[in-house]
Design an enzyme around this catalytic site. Structure first.
Site, PDB file in Angstrom:
ATOM      1  N   HIS A   1     -19.541  -8.160 -17.516  1.00 35.83           N
ATOM      2  CA  HIS A   1     -18.217  -7.765 -17.996  1.00 35.83           C
ATOM      3  C   HIS A   1     -17.839  -8.554 -19.248  1.00 35.83           C
ATOM      4  O   HIS A   1     -17.266  -8.001 -20.195  1.00 35.83           O
ATOM      5  CB  HIS A   1     -17.185  -7.991 -16.891  1.00 35.83           C
ATOM      6  CG  HIS A   1     -15.808  -7.503 -17.236  1.00 35.83           C
ATOM      7  ND1 HIS A   1     -15.545  -6.210 -17.598  1.00 35.83           N
ATOM      8  CD2 HIS A   1     -14.617  -8.155 -17.275  1.00 35.83           C
ATOM      9  CE1 HIS A   1     -14.248  -6.072 -17.832  1.00 35.83           C
ATOM     10  NE2 HIS A   1     -13.669  -7.238 -17.658  1.00 35.83           N
TER      11      HIS A   1
ATOM     12  N   GLU B   1       0.822  -1.207   0.000  1.00 34.79           N
ATOM     13  CA  GLU B   1       0.000   0.000   0.000  1.00 34.79           C
ATOM     14  C   GLU B   1       0.861   1.264   0.000  1.00 34.79           C
ATOM     15  O   GLU B   1       0.591   2.212  -0.739  1.00 34.79           O
ATOM     16  CB  GLU B   1      -0.927  -0.011   1.223  1.00 34.79           C
ATOM     17  CG  GLU B   1      -1.696   1.275   1.458  1.00 34.79           C
ATOM     18  CD  GLU B   1      -2.707   1.587   0.369  1.00 34.79           C
ATOM     19  OE1 GLU B   1      -3.235   2.710   0.367  1.00 34.79           O
ATOM     20  OE2 GLU B   1      -2.969   0.701  -0.476  1.00 34.79           O
TER      21      GLU B   1
ATOM     22  N   HIS C   1       2.643   2.099  -3.304  1.00 39.00           N
ATOM     23  CA  HIS C   1       1.671   2.691  -4.224  1.00 39.00           C
ATOM     24  C   HIS C   1       1.448   4.167  -3.881  1.00 39.00           C
ATOM     25  O   HIS C   1       1.404   5.027  -4.784  1.00 39.00           O
ATOM     26  CB  HIS C   1       0.359   1.910  -4.131  1.00 39.00           C
ATOM     27  CG  HIS C   1      -0.762   2.517  -4.924  1.00 39.00           C
ATOM     28  ND1 HIS C   1      -0.680   2.758  -6.270  1.00 39.00           N
ATOM     29  CD2 HIS C   1      -2.000   2.947  -4.551  1.00 39.00           C
ATOM     30  CE1 HIS C   1      -1.804   3.301  -6.704  1.00 39.00           C
ATOM     31  NE2 HIS C   1      -2.615   3.436  -5.674  1.00 39.00           N
TER      32      HIS C   1
ATOM     33  N   HIS D   1     -11.976   5.439  -7.899  1.00 41.76           N
ATOM     34  CA  HIS D   1     -10.537   5.645  -7.766  1.00 41.76           C
ATOM     35  C   HIS D   1      -9.798   5.021  -8.950  1.00 41.76           C
ATOM     36  O   HIS D   1      -8.860   5.616  -9.498  1.00 41.76           O
ATOM     37  CB  HIS D   1     -10.059   5.043  -6.446  1.00 41.76           C
ATOM     38  CG  HIS D   1      -8.650   5.381  -6.100  1.00 41.76           C
ATOM     39  ND1 HIS D   1      -8.148   6.659  -6.158  1.00 41.76           N
ATOM     40  CD2 HIS D   1      -7.610   4.596  -5.684  1.00 41.76           C
ATOM     41  CE1 HIS D   1      -6.879   6.660  -5.785  1.00 41.76           C
ATOM     42  NE2 HIS D   1      -6.529   5.422  -5.506  1.00 41.76           N
TER      43      HIS D   1
ATOM     44  N   HIS E   1      -3.636  -7.757 -17.016  1.00 42.74           N
ATOM     45  CA  HIS E   1      -4.954  -7.465 -17.586  1.00 42.74           C
ATOM     46  C   HIS E   1      -5.348  -6.007 -17.308  1.00 42.74           C
ATOM     47  O   HIS E   1      -5.929  -5.336 -18.165  1.00 42.74           O
ATOM     48  CB  HIS E   1      -5.988  -8.422 -16.995  1.00 42.74           C
ATOM     49  CG  HIS E   1      -7.331  -8.345 -17.634  1.00 42.74           C
ATOM     50  ND1 HIS E   1      -7.527  -8.470 -18.992  1.00 42.74           N
ATOM     51  CD2 HIS E   1      -8.575  -8.160 -17.114  1.00 42.74           C
ATOM     52  CE1 HIS E   1      -8.813  -8.370 -19.277  1.00 42.74           C
ATOM     53  NE2 HIS E   1      -9.466  -8.171 -18.149  1.00 42.74           N
TER      54      HIS E   1
END
Length: 353
Positions: free
Chosen positions: A249, A74, A77, A139, A306
């Site tokens: 999706h 975390e 990032h 986000h 992906h």
């Protein structure tokens, strides 16, 4: 030569790619709450490593036991996202100082600064609202928006203008539709990820061995149904709702494939084979990664790739739309000549131009 600010914009674009991939890695390793506070981690600027700091962290957040590896996922990032924010601030300041220079974009750098500020707020809410799916998806979309706008700024600051044939206005419209279709599919992918529905179907092309399994669309896409407050790590929806999200999706991917293949065909027909080939290659890569996620049960490397493939596909459509707007359309350039030809054909007695 490129315009001033081009290199900084290019660096920012590459840094945004890293931030997007790190964000995906953080989500996929279930480290979104690796630090239960923001912007620090258990009240420190970095992950507490010493015994004293870890004891203090346990006292501060007794309901959120420290997992060091998730905390670092975390925080790394956040560090990269913070660095990107500073670079975008530099781009905005540079644009303001050079606003009187011809060809210097001003609105786009300022828009980027506003977007990155909003992204920081969504990053905070992602933690404080404990991975609320609506905020997590927003986000993710903000990250893709930041990347796309930076790429567009880089293109506009580059003076390279490749020679291109005239294109019909409808091709520009079609390219715009293709880009928005990619954005919708990215949003669906974010909803899949934030609701932990990526492995809701473990077979392909069917789902649970059926073409149309039992699904709960009402709860799957009810954006006002979820309450703020619970910890959404791992998801809160039942199997039928997750299946509905996953299959939507897939259907979105099928629709997007048809749209982008038609766009590639039109690009090829109008003398733009390189753009067509780039679009088909990015699309094929993304389809292959998506199918591999299902058949291989969401391996981490493939799942992160992906997300990167989705970003690549979006950037390709941004590039196509940018290139198609560099020159006037066929209708604008050819209308006067075709009007003259029709007049001279029907009235041979008129003097020829």
């Amino acid at each position: 030569m490129a315009k001033p600010g081009y290199r900084l914009a290019l660096v920012a674009t590459l840094l945004a790619v890293v931030v997007v991939l790190l964000g995906a890695y953080t989500r996929l390793t279930h480290a979104g709450l690796g630090c239960p506070d923001w912007p620090g981690c258990y009240g420190f600027l970095s992950v507490p490593m010493s015994e004293d700091k870890q004891s203090l962290a346990a006292m501060r957040f007794p309901d959120a036991p420290l997992e060091v590896h998730k905390g670092w996922n975390e925080m790394v990032h956040r560090y990269f996202a913070g660095a990107l924010g500073l670079v975008i601030l530099g781009l905005a300041v540079q644009a303001l100082r050079r606003r009187a220079e011809p060809g210097q974009p001003l609105k786009l750098p300022l828009l980027l600064l506003a977007v990155v500020i909003a992204q920081a707020a969504f990053g905070m809410w992602t933690v404080t609202l404990q991975l609320w799916p609506q905020v997590v998806t927003a986000h993710l979309l903000g990250g893709f928006t930041t990347l796309s706008l930076l790429f567009l700024l880089t293109l506009r600051l580059s003076v390279r203008r490749p020679a291109m044939p005239s294109v019909p206005g409808r091709l520009r419209t079609f390219a715009l539709i293709g880009m928005f279709a990619v954005i919708i599919q990215v949003a669906l992918g974010g909803w899949v990820s934030s609701n932990y529905a990526a492995v809701a179907c473990t077979d392909f092309p069917t789902c649970h061995g059926q073409w149309w399994p039992q699904m709960d669309f009402a709860n799957a896409f009810n954006l006002t149904h979820h309450d703020i407050g619970p910890n959404y790590l791992g998801g809160m929806l039942y199997g039928e709702a997750r299946t509905a999200i996953h299959l939507t999706h897939r259907l979105g991917a099928l629709t997007l494939t048809l749209i982008l293949l038609a766009l590639a065909w039109q690009l090829w027909r109008h003398g733009l084979p390189r753009l067509a080939a780039l679009l088909v290659a990015a699309l094929a890569l993304q389809i292959g990664l998506g199918i591999s996620n299902v058949l291989l049960n969401l391996p981490l490397a493939v799942a992160v790739a992906h997300n990167g493939g989705g970003a690549l596909l979006l950037l390709v459509t941004v590039l196509i739309n940018h290139r198609l707007r560099l020159h006037p359309t066929v209708a604008t350039a050819a209308a006067p000549q075709s009007h003259l030809n029709s007049n001279t054909t029907s009235r041979p007695d008129l003097p020829r131009a």
